[in-house]
Design a protein around this motif. Sequence first.
Motif, PDB file in Angstrom:
ATOM      1  N   LEU A  30       0.845  -1.188   0.000  1.00  0.00           N
ATOM      2  CA  LEU A  30       0.000   0.000   0.000  1.00  0.00           C
ATOM      3  C   LEU A  30       0.880   1.239   0.000  1.00  0.00           C
ATOM      4  CD1 LEU A  30      -2.589  -1.037   2.728  1.00  0.00           C
ATOM      5  CD2 LEU A  30      -2.896  -1.051   0.264  1.00  0.00           C
ATOM      6  N   ILE A  33       0.634   6.908   2.098  1.00  0.00           N
ATOM      7  CA  ILE A  33      -0.469   7.789   2.511  1.00  0.00           C
ATOM      8  C   ILE A  33      -1.709   6.959   2.857  1.00  0.00           C
ATOM      9  CG2 ILE A  33      -1.144   8.224   0.098  1.00  0.00           C
ATOM     10  CD1 ILE A  33      -2.024  11.078   1.237  1.00  0.00           C
ATOM     11  N   ASN A  36      -1.288   5.217   6.207  1.00  0.00           N
ATOM     12  CA  ASN A  36      -1.546   6.152   7.300  1.00  0.00           C
ATOM     13  C   ASN A  36      -3.048   6.393   7.461  1.00  0.00           C
ATOM     14  OD1 ASN A  36      -1.020   8.132   9.301  1.00  0.00           O
ATOM     15  ND2 ASN A  36      -1.304   9.717   7.738  1.00  0.00           N
ATOM     16  N   ALA A  37      -3.757   6.428   6.323  1.00  0.00           N
ATOM     17  CA  ALA A  37      -5.202   6.694   6.373  1.00  0.00           C
ATOM     18  C   ALA A  37      -5.946   5.577   7.096  1.00  0.00           C
ATOM     19  CB  ALA A  37      -5.742   6.852   4.956  1.00  0.00           C
ATOM     20  N   LEU A  38      -5.394   4.367   7.032  1.00  0.00           N
ATOM     21  CA  LEU A  38      -6.117   3.206   7.548  1.00  0.00           C
ATOM     22  C   LEU A  38      -6.300   3.250   9.066  1.00  0.00           C
ATOM     23  CD1 LEU A  38      -4.596   0.454   5.281  1.00  0.00           C
ATOM     24  CD2 LEU A  38      -6.833   1.530   5.119  1.00  0.00           C
ATOM     25  N   GLN A  39      -5.475   4.038   9.768  1.00  0.00           N
ATOM     26  CA  GLN A  39      -5.665   4.135  11.219  1.00  0.00           C
ATOM     27  C   GLN A  39      -7.039   4.712  11.559  1.00  0.00           C
ATOM     28  OE1 GLN A  39      -3.742   7.436  13.288  1.00  0.00           O
ATOM     29  NE2 GLN A  39      -2.782   8.023  11.359  1.00  0.00           N
ATOM     30  N   TYR A  40      -7.642   5.444  10.601  1.00  0.00           N
ATOM     31  CA  TYR A  40      -8.938   6.061  10.868  1.00  0.00           C
ATOM     32  C   TYR A  40     -10.119   5.172  10.487  1.00  0.00           C
ATOM     33  CZ  TYR A  40      -6.147  10.259  11.479  1.00  0.00           C
ATOM     34  OH  TYR A  40      -5.209  11.162  11.918  1.00  0.00           O
ATOM     35  N   VAL A  41      -9.838   4.043   9.827  1.00  0.00           N
ATOM     36  CA  VAL A  41     -10.938   3.216   9.318  1.00  0.00           C
ATOM     37  C   VAL A  41     -11.864   2.694  10.430  1.00  0.00           C
ATOM     38  CG1 VAL A  41     -11.463   1.002   8.210  1.00  0.00           C
ATOM     39  CG2 VAL A  41      -9.891   2.599   7.116  1.00  0.00           C
ATOM     40  N   PRO A  42     -11.312   2.100  11.532  1.00  0.00           N
ATOM     41  CA  PRO A  42     -12.237   1.578  12.540  1.00  0.00           C
ATOM     42  C   PRO A  42     -13.186   2.646  13.078  1.00  0.00           C
ATOM     43  CG  PRO A  42      -9.979   0.901  13.036  1.00  0.00           C
ATOM     44  CD  PRO A  42      -9.900   1.863  11.884  1.00  0.00           C
ATOM     45  N   ILE A  43     -12.640   3.824  13.418  1.00  0.00           N
ATOM     46  CA  ILE A  43     -13.477   4.891  13.973  1.00  0.00           C
ATOM     47  C   ILE A  43     -14.513   5.336  12.943  1.00  0.00           C
ATOM     48  CG2 ILE A  43     -13.453   7.288  14.770  1.00  0.00           C
ATOM     49  CD1 ILE A  43     -10.772   6.775  16.052  1.00  0.00           C
ATOM     50  N   ALA A  44     -14.059   5.506  11.685  1.00  0.00           N
ATOM     51  CA  ALA A  44     -14.958   6.028  10.654  1.00  0.00           C
ATOM     52  C   ALA A  44     -16.108   5.065  10.370  1.00  0.00           C
ATOM     53  CB  ALA A  44     -14.170   6.303   9.375  1.00  0.00           C
ATOM     54  N   VAL A  45     -15.796   3.790  10.134  1.00  0.00           N
ATOM     55  CA  VAL A  45     -16.856   2.842   9.757  1.00  0.00           C
ATOM     56  C   VAL A  45     -17.806   2.591  10.929  1.00  0.00           C
ATOM     57  CG1 VAL A  45     -17.385   0.548   8.893  1.00  0.00           C
ATOM     58  CG2 VAL A  45     -15.379   1.736   8.043  1.00  0.00           C
ATOM     59  N   LEU A  46     -17.250   2.357  12.107  1.00  0.00           N
ATOM     60  CA  LEU A  46     -18.128   2.056  13.243  1.00  0.00           C
ATOM     61  C   LEU A  46     -19.014   3.259  13.582  1.00  0.00           C
ATOM     62  CD1 LEU A  46     -15.783  -0.084  15.545  1.00  0.00           C
ATOM     63  CD2 LEU A  46     -17.476  -0.858  13.900  1.00  0.00           C
ATOM     64  N   SER A  47     -18.447   4.474  13.513  1.00  0.00           N
ATOM     65  CA  SER A  47     -19.271   5.669  13.778  1.00  0.00           C
ATOM     66  C   SER A  47     -20.401   5.785  12.759  1.00  0.00           C
ATOM     67  CB  SER A  47     -18.423   6.943  13.732  1.00  0.00           C
ATOM     68  OG  SER A  47     -17.409   6.894  14.698  1.00  0.00           O
TER      69      SER A  47
ATOM     70  N   PHE B 115     -12.445  -7.687  13.356  1.00  0.00           N
ATOM     71  CA  PHE B 115     -11.596  -6.600  12.875  1.00  0.00           C
ATOM     72  C   PHE B 115     -11.240  -5.659  14.021  1.00  0.00           C
ATOM     73  CE2 PHE B 115     -11.459  -2.137  11.477  1.00  0.00           C
ATOM     74  CZ  PHE B 115     -10.253  -2.180  10.810  1.00  0.00           C
ATOM     75  N   VAL B 179     -15.280   2.412  19.960  1.00  0.00           N
ATOM     76  CA  VAL B 179     -14.810   3.632  19.297  1.00  0.00           C
ATOM     77  C   VAL B 179     -14.341   4.690  20.295  1.00  0.00           C
ATOM     78  CG1 VAL B 179     -15.602   5.628  17.961  1.00  0.00           C
ATOM     79  CG2 VAL B 179     -16.147   3.330  17.195  1.00  0.00           C
ATOM     80  N   CYS B 191     -12.877  12.726  12.868  1.00  0.00           N
ATOM     81  CA  CYS B 191     -13.267  11.561  12.079  1.00  0.00           C
ATOM     82  C   CYS B 191     -14.583  10.986  12.600  1.00  0.00           C
ATOM     83  CB  CYS B 191     -12.142  10.525  12.165  1.00  0.00           C
ATOM     84  SG  CYS B 191     -12.449   9.051  11.225  1.00  0.00           S
ATOM     85  N   ALA B 195     -18.110  11.281  10.594  1.00  0.00           N
ATOM     86  CA  ALA B 195     -18.732  10.031  10.140  1.00  0.00           C
ATOM     87  C   ALA B 195     -20.169   9.941  10.643  1.00  0.00           C
ATOM     88  CB  ALA B 195     -17.925   8.827  10.618  1.00  0.00           C
ATOM     89  N   ALA B 215     -18.012   7.011   5.714  1.00  0.00           N
ATOM     90  CA  ALA B 215     -16.772   6.528   6.332  1.00  0.00           C
ATOM     91  C   ALA B 215     -15.554   7.020   5.553  1.00  0.00           C
ATOM     92  CB  ALA B 215     -16.789   5.007   6.409  1.00  0.00           C
ATOM     93  N   VAL B 219     -12.588   9.659   6.794  1.00  0.00           N
ATOM     94  CA  VAL B 219     -11.155   9.350   6.783  1.00  0.00           C
ATOM     95  C   VAL B 219     -10.381  10.462   6.064  1.00  0.00           C
ATOM     96  CG1 VAL B 219      -9.400   7.780   5.861  1.00  0.00           C
ATOM     97  CG2 VAL B 219     -11.442   6.854   6.954  1.00  0.00           C
ATOM     98  N   LEU B 223      -7.542  12.892   7.687  1.00  0.00           N
ATOM     99  CA  LEU B 223      -6.202  12.994   7.097  1.00  0.00           C
ATOM    100  C   LEU B 223      -5.842  14.446   6.815  1.00  0.00           C
ATOM    101  CD1 LEU B 223      -5.758  10.197   4.418  1.00  0.00           C
ATOM    102  CD2 LEU B 223      -4.449  10.570   6.499  1.00  0.00           C
TER     103      LEU B 223
END
Lengths: 105, 243
Positions: A30, A33, A36-47, B115, B179, B191, B195, B215, B219, B223
């Motif tokens: 990957l 950039i 680095n963006a992936l650190q935000y995935v859990p928070i973003a999707v779950l929110s 996950f 979260v 974020c 979201a 989502a 992100v 960023l």
Amino acid sequence: MTEFILIVGMLAATYFVRLLPFALADRMRLPAILENALQYVPIAVLSAIIAPAVCLPEGYFWIDWKNPYLMAGLVSVIAAAIGRNLVITIFAGMATALSIKFLIV
Amino acid sequence: MSRASWQAFREGAYHTLPLILGAIPFGIIFGTLGPASGLSVEATLLMSLLVFAGSAQFIALGLVATGTPVGLIIAVTFVVNLRHLLYSITLMPSVCHLPLNWRLTMAFWLTDETFAVAVSRMAPEHRTQFHWYYLGSALAMYGNWQLCTLLGVTAGQWIPGIENWGLDVAMAVTFIGIVVPQIKTRPKLLCAISACCLSLLWHDWPHHTGLIAAAIAAVVLALTAETMGQKKETSLKTGSKTT
């Protein structure tokens, strides 16, 4: 028979999405950039799952203290921020939802 | 399996227990609703065994009940599960060294919960046992999902109206418990808030596509905030040097 086709089709659709990046993991790197963006995935999707689940539990906006989902959500946000313990957060949220549903409303 | 692998496996299962608590009502309600929506008992159980995707299974039930064509239900399943793409991309660095067999197996059991648990074990020092940790979490979730579906299609039928008790709120509060403790920086707070707001704004997009768009947008916003914060910091530093 239709049921069987349905289930196999759903299996294929689900597995494909779960598999694709895993299958390519050894051949693909990957870009930095993105990594680095992936650190935000859990928070973003779950929110993005949580907010509609508590604000529109029946499919329409229900912003009211009588909405057990919304109140459970607010209480568990507070419980999680203070306690930082997942089990306590779940119990606090469930207790709130059930008491509004069965005792108050 | 070495001792360290077994240890990692058990830890993975153990760390997933609170999330299982949140998934129990969901599995039971799914089992209860399956036959009520027109699916046979066997198909309800088989769906949990083979598809193993909570939200997609629920949406499929709703579509079966309204007589939606099979092809469309499969397409909707695909779209609803697109968030798994984000999950498996995130986990890529921790699985890239594993043989293909392992990766094929692990992918089948990827869920929101596993996950959320596994992503906390991506540090390089855990790399060697990551797959066992993941598998412990995955099998705990899988076993529980099967038991709860079975409980729903059997005992669930004896408690009338259990699907209307609102027990499905367990999922939302579990995710909140995951979260909130993760929000430790300003970009992460941004974020979460963006979201939430965007997913509400776009909730009526077809088949939960708004969820994925919200989502991804969140992100990108996080960023941007991170980059702007860093720029501000560097300009402050260079500024202090010149004075």
